[in-house]
Design an enzyme around this catalytic site. Structure first.
Site, short mmCIF file in Angstrom:
data_model
loop_
_atom_site.label_atom_id
_atom_site.label_comp_id
_atom_site.label_asym_id
_atom_site.label_seq_id
_atom_site.Cartn_x
_atom_site.Cartn_y
_atom_site.Cartn_z
N ASP A 4 44.37 41.59 46.44
CA ASP A 4 43.09 42.21 46.06
C ASP A 4 43.19 43.73 46.22
O ASP A 4 44.01 44.22 47.00
CB ASP A 4 41.96 41.71 46.96
CG ASP A 4 41.70 40.22 46.79
OD1 ASP A 4 42.09 39.66 45.75
OD2 ASP A 4 41.10 39.63 47.70
N1 URA Z 1 43.69 36.23 49.91
C1 URA Z 1 42.68 37.07 49.65
O1 URA Z 1 41.53 36.75 49.86
N2 URA Z 1 43.00 38.29 49.17
C2 URA Z 1 44.26 38.71 48.95
O2 URA Z 1 44.47 39.84 48.52
C3 URA Z 1 45.30 37.80 49.23
C4 URA Z 1 45.00 36.56 49.71
#
Ligand code: URA
Length: 236
Positions: A103
């Site tokens: 993310d």
């Molecule tokens: N899980 C999440 O919620 N975000 C990420 O970036 C990776 C795994």
């Protein structure tokens, strides 16, 4: 490989444009001027200069990046800086794929590769490659047993999804490490939400038994060796 194809693959222009450029005498191979685009080179061993720039070439290339928060895991984006924008110039000419996105607000290990087969192997759901996340939460952790056994989350396409077995390690009241083998949209955040906790900081610290290189500053990359790549598929 023909030199015009080699240069065109590395984004120096179309085959036609490259041939035109070469006629100007700006390309050399092993110190010798080459004006003919049909000349064959060995990209692995020959030293090619284009307009006084020594061309870096390797195939395939796999990089580990320490992704900072605030950049998106994408090749291009209309609004945000992407992880590709952070690459040093010598890698900008290659087409990297992201083996498991993070993310925008997540930090840590991202693998970028030009190797299609490796990409597939890392992201394929049935290969069970475990990703380890360092997680900080907004309130104290009581038990992570439910997360280990599997919880039902939204899979990102508005479908309920039962997560596969996970492994966890509590570090302190609000910090833990979670290892999961899947990569559904916002999976770690959604898993914690399902047990009433909110993730306030998330960092991927390992993939398989390959750990995030602690000497990498945020946004920096390092090339992975074949030995490093094997570690991705070892351990949990
Ligand atoms: N899980 C999440 O919620 N975000 C990420 O970036 C990776 C795994």
């Amino acid at each position: 490989m023909r030199i015009d194809k080699f240069l065109s693959n590395l984004k120096f222009g179309t085959r036609k444009e490259v041939k035109e450029q070469m006629k100007k005498g700006i390309v050399s191979v092993n110190g010798i001027l080459v004006k003919d685009g049909s000349e064959n080179i060995n990209p692995e061993t020959d030293i090619v200069y284009f307009d006084q720039e020594e061309i870096y070439y390797k195939n395939p290339i796999t990089l580990m990046m320490n992704k900072p928060a605030g950049v998106v895991s994408a090749n291009t984006d209309a609004f945000d800086q992407t992880v590709m924008d952070l690459l040093p110039e010598k890698y900008q000419r290659f087409d990297f794929n992201i083996a498991g996105r993070l993310d925008k607000d997540t930090e840590g290990m991202l693998i970028l590769t030009t190797d299609g087969a490796l990409l597939h192997k890392i992201i394929s759901p049935n290969k069970d490659v475990y990703k380890s996340y360092y997680v900080k939460l907004d309130s104290p952790i009581t038990s992570l047993k439910k997360l280990e056994e599997g919880v039902t989350i939204n899979d990102g396409k508005d479908q309920p999804y039962l997560t596969k077995p996970a492994y966890s390690e509590i570090i302190d009241e609000t910090t833990c490490i979670l290892r999961i083998s899947e990569g559904k949209f916002h999976q770690v955040k959604r898993m914690f939400e399902s047990v009433g906790l909110n993730v306030v900081y998330l960092k991927r610290i390992a993939i398989g038994s390959l750990k995030l290189d602690s000497s990498l500053g945020l946004g920096e990359v390092t090339e992975l060796s074949e030995k490093d790549i094997l570690k991705i598929f070892e351990g949990i």
